[in-house]
Each structure stands twice: as C-alpha cells, then as structure tokens.
Write a protein that holds these residues in place. Structure first.
Motif, mmCIF file in Angstrom:
data_model
loop_
_atom_site.group_PDB
_atom_site.id
_atom_site.type_symbol
_atom_site.label_atom_id
_atom_site.label_comp_id
_atom_site.label_asym_id
_atom_site.label_seq_id
_atom_site.Cartn_x
_atom_site.Cartn_y
_atom_site.Cartn_z
ATOM 1 N N VAL A 18 36.061 65.285 45.593
ATOM 2 C CA VAL A 18 35.205 66.392 46.035
ATOM 3 C C VAL A 18 33.836 65.849 46.442
ATOM 4 O O VAL A 18 33.289 66.230 47.483
ATOM 5 N N ILE A 19 33.285 64.938 45.648
ATOM 6 C CA ILE A 19 31.982 64.338 45.977
ATOM 7 C C ILE A 19 32.042 63.647 47.336
ATOM 8 O O ILE A 19 31.155 63.816 48.175
ATOM 9 N N ASN A 20 33.091 62.862 47.576
ATOM 10 C CA ASN A 20 33.210 62.161 48.855
ATOM 11 C C ASN A 20 33.296 63.140 50.018
ATOM 12 O O ASN A 20 32.707 62.912 51.075
ATOM 13 N N SER A 21 34.006 64.238 49.838
ATOM 14 C CA SER A 21 34.100 65.250 50.891
ATOM 15 C C SER A 21 32.762 65.965 51.092
ATOM 16 O O SER A 21 32.403 66.307 52.217
ATOM 17 N N ARG A 54 23.089 69.555 46.883
ATOM 18 C CA ARG A 54 22.960 70.181 45.555
ATOM 19 C C ARG A 54 24.321 70.279 44.867
ATOM 20 O O ARG A 54 24.435 70.005 43.667
ATOM 21 N N PHE A 55 25.343 70.679 45.634
ATOM 22 C CA PHE A 55 26.692 70.756 45.052
ATOM 23 C C PHE A 55 27.096 69.396 44.496
ATOM 24 O O PHE A 55 27.633 69.285 43.407
ATOM 25 N N SER A 61 26.239 65.432 37.888
ATOM 26 C CA SER A 61 25.656 65.693 36.560
ATOM 27 C C SER A 61 26.746 65.916 35.522
ATOM 28 O O SER A 61 26.662 65.404 34.405
ATOM 29 N N VAL A 62 27.772 66.678 35.905
ATOM 30 C CA VAL A 62 28.894 66.909 34.995
ATOM 31 C C VAL A 62 29.572 65.590 34.650
ATOM 32 O O VAL A 62 29.874 65.321 33.485
ATOM 33 N N ASP A 70 29.783 55.296 36.973
ATOM 34 C CA ASP A 70 30.082 54.603 38.221
ATOM 35 C C ASP A 70 30.625 55.594 39.242
ATOM 36 O O ASP A 70 31.815 55.662 39.499
ATOM 37 N N ILE A 71 29.731 56.385 39.820
ATOM 38 C CA ILE A 71 30.128 57.382 40.802
ATOM 39 C C ILE A 71 29.937 56.771 42.188
ATOM 40 O O ILE A 71 28.845 56.338 42.545
#
Length: 155
Positions: A18-21, A54-55, A61-62, A70-71
């Motif tokens: 989701v982060i990558n998208s 922000r999303f 953060s979660v 390691d994000i």
C-alpha cells in the motif's frame, strides 16, 4: 506463535505494498498538478498529492509502532513504468485529457491494492484507517473520471 508471526509478516508486506502504491499516486498527482494548465485541477491534484503523503505517513507510523523500522519507500515498478509511459504520451499529445488518463490509471492500480489489503485481517484501528483511506481514494477516483469524461468529449 508461528502462525501469528506469519500473519504479522503478511500484514506488513501488504501495508508495504500500500505504501509503494501511495508513493506512485503521490508522485503522479504532484507531477500532473505541476503540468496541468487548469487552475482547479492544479489545486486539487497538488492537495491530493499531500493527502497521499499523509496516508503513507499514517501507515508508516503504524508499522513503526509494531517494530518495523525498515520501510522501503520506492514506489512500484509498474507505477514507474506507468508514469514514464504517461509522460511520453503527454509530450506527444499534450492536454489535460492525457493527464487525467494518467491519474486514472494510477488510481485504478491503487484501488486494487487497497481492495486486496482489505481482505487482510488487520487489527481494528488499522482496518479502520485503511477503510477511511480507501473511501477517500475512491472519491478522488470518481472525481477524476467525472473530469475526464468532458475532456474526452472535447478531444
């Protein structure tokens, strides 16, 4: 314990997807907001780019709270290819229709990623966050489609 760990890793992998998208979407909105000549689209797309940031920050953060440090923040290969193709097409065709089609393609992809994420059993607060983000993204997708349709007729 092994099953819980496997579920946690799967959830982390899905949230990373989701982060990558979100990165793909954020970059696309920013670039198109900078490229469009339509002041309303410029304002909306630049604001949406900030919303996607922000999303992403909320999800990161979660993950940090769960001990994931390691994000990866690279976007997706497909997103990079979509942006390159869209930029090439825009250089040839020029116009807001091409820009709107680029945004719609990226939004189609992120909606799919969120729909897949919602099939995961996240803890309630995480699920609630993903559902809220998904609703916002769907609303933006609907706006893009409604802005694209008149542009398509005019082209």
């Amino acid at each position: 314990m092994g099953r819980e760990l496997a579920e946690l890793r799967e959830a982390e992998d899905i949230l990373q997807s989701v982060i990558n998208s979100l990165i793909d979407s954020q970059v696309t909105f920013r670039k198109i907001g900078e490229e469009t000549n339509d002041p309303l689209l410029k304002e909306i797309f630049l604001a949406e780019s900030l919303q996607r940031a922000r999303f992403r920050g909320d999800i990161e953060s979660v993950l940090h709270e769960e001990g994931v440090h390691d994000i990866t923040e690279i976007g997706t290969v497909a997103g990079t290819l979509r942006r390159a193709w869209g930029e090439s097409k825009y250089r040839i065709v020029r116009g807001d229709l091409t820009l709107l089609e680029r945004v719609e393609n990226v939004e189609d992809a992120i909606i799919k990623v969120y729909a897949e994420a919602l099939e995961t059993a996240f803890p309630f607060p995480v699920r609630q966050m993903i559902v809220g983000q998904y609703a916002s993204i769907n609303s933006t997708h609907d706006f893009v489609k409604s802005a694209r349709d008149p542009a398509r007729k005019a082209a």
